[in-house]
Write a protein that holds these residues in place. Structure first.
Motif: not given
Length: 199
Positions: A69-75, A79-90
């Motif tokens: 849950l924490l990883a989902c909220l952070v990454f 992803t939404l804040t910086f509009q970059s899917e790179t964060f979600l890939k990690w």
């Protein structure tokens, strides 16, 4: 069953990701629904709903669920804040490696490997077999994290498919293998115990 509950937000994420992006009007506001960013928002909301419901029912969450849950909220949030899917890939690699670290650390912290603490109430095995099984989980999580990372940054068009169905498939196969391992060694252990009792 618990392992598959974790995949509910991922499946919803996958469904929304596969939708053609379209403009949706809601309460006087318009936003895009479909694609990676709205799917990420759904992933966050679904995770909060699923784990929030579990918490209300059980009055607790397991450590692994808190990590997920924490990883989902952070990454997802990044992803939404910086509009970059790179964060979600990690997200998947980091979560898997944290799980691997937890299982590995249990060999040095506490009196039993983590997998024995999880299954020990239901399964009786010799200590060396618990160690082998725990190390197998370490290897699985390390491999799963590496596989997710490799696919995410090498096969961009398939990474979401792999994130959902590849991870699910690997988990199912590993659990089946674990079941076979446990069944075989439980039978051997019970046979040895019966032989000793006769002596």
């Amino acid at each position: 069953m618990k392992q598959f509950i974790d995949f509910i937000p991922l499946i919803l994420f996958f469904i929304v990701y596969k939708l053609e992006p379209r403009i949706v009007e809601l309460a006087g506001h318009s936003f895009t629904f479909g694609g990676i960013f709205s799917a990420t928002a759904v992933l966050i909301l679904a995770s909060l709903l699923v784990y929030g419901t579990l918490f209300l029912i059980q009055r607790r969450l397991e450590k692994g669920q808190w990590i997920t849950l924490l990883a989902c909220l952070v990454f997802g949030g990044m992803t939404l804040t910086f509009q970059s899917e790179t964060f979600l890939k990690w997200k998947a690699p980091v979560v898997n490696w944290l799980f691997a670290l937890g299982f590995a650390a249990s060999h040095f912290i506490g009196d039993r490997p983590l997998i024995q603490r999880i299954l020990g109430h239901a399964v009786s095995l010799p200590a060396p077999l618990w160690t082998r099984l725990n190390l197998a989980w370490v290897a699985f999580f390390v491999f799963s994290g590496c596989a997710n990372l490799f696919v995410a940054f090498t096969f961009h068009e398939f990474w979401v498919d792999f994130k959902v169905f590849g991870s699910l498939g690997m988990t199912v196969l590993f659990l089946v293998g674990q079941g076979v391992f446990l069944a075989r060694h439980m039978h051997e252990h019970s046979t040895e115990s019966a032989a000793k009792s006769k002596d």
